[in-house]
Write an enzyme that holds these catalytic residues in place. Sequence first.
Site, PDB file in Angstrom:
ATOM      1  N   SER A  38       0.825  -1.207   0.000  1.00 21.55           N
ATOM      2  CA  SER A  38       0.000   0.000   0.000  1.00 21.55           C
ATOM      3  C   SER A  38       0.860   1.258   0.000  1.00 21.55           C
ATOM      4  O   SER A  38       1.964   1.265   0.557  1.00 21.55           O
ATOM      5  CB  SER A  38      -0.889   0.009   1.247  1.00 21.55           C
TER       6      SER A  38
ATOM      7  N   TYR B  83      -0.898  -0.282  10.038  1.00 18.03           N
ATOM      8  CA  TYR B  83      -1.018  -0.891   8.716  1.00 18.03           C
ATOM      9  C   TYR B  83       0.201  -0.561   7.857  1.00 18.03           C
ATOM     10  O   TYR B  83       0.779  -1.434   7.201  1.00 18.03           O
ATOM     11  CB  TYR B  83      -2.295  -0.369   8.066  1.00 18.03           C
TER      12      TYR B  83
END
Length: 262
Positions: free
Chosen positions: A143, A156
């Site tokens: 990501s 994350y």
Amino acid sequence: MAMQSSLTAAGSGELAGRRAVVTGGTRGIGAAIARNLLDAGATVVTSARNDSGHTPSGAAFVKADLSTPEGVRGFADTALETLGGVDIIVNNAGGCRSFQSVLDLENDWQYTMDINFLAAVRLNAALVPAMRESGGAIVHVSSIATIAAYPTLLHYAAAKSALETYSKGLSAELAPDGIRVVSVCLGNVETPASGVARAQIVEHLGGDQDELTEQWAAEIPLGRLGEAQDIADAVSFLVSPRASWITGSNIVIDGGKTASLC
């Protein structure tokens, strides 16, 4: 661990005869990747924590909780038994359960590391021995949170950063075996999971979901959110013979959003 849907034998195409594992492959990006691989002739086994009822036709579905070592081991064993080996691994499973200040995330760090990073480490360790004789390709889905570390997504981002570093190191170790390893670093893609994420962000920070969606799109030079198919097409290329000289790379797919930050 039982297989819960039927498996279609590989057809014709550039991936004919190749055996693929796609985690998180029942909806969104994972399902689009699985469909592409099937269309290219591969035989595909997918996993998810729950059966969404949308497993791509022709793929085998295995219910598995990849946030635990036992879940990964059970899934790997079932996938190998079903496929008879493996040539392609797409570590797509991931996500996070909360969007909070980094100081309030204590209870979510371990789960986030388990599902976004250690699940891939454990699955690769279980499956790579079966790839060593014939070679193959591994793709890790990461990501752009690793590039622009948003405070409410730091758990994350840290897990995906670890995944990217691991991916580079693994590529060097496995290159002599003819196994290529790449990661893809994704921007804002419109999927069922992204809708849930927007709802959680709005709940935590306030605002309006539609306005947030418009804001995300406006920040992208190409003028729109990504689609699952955008990612699936890139991954299909990366696991194909056309990408035979690509390994150790981290490829950003975000419509140009982070171009000025790299």
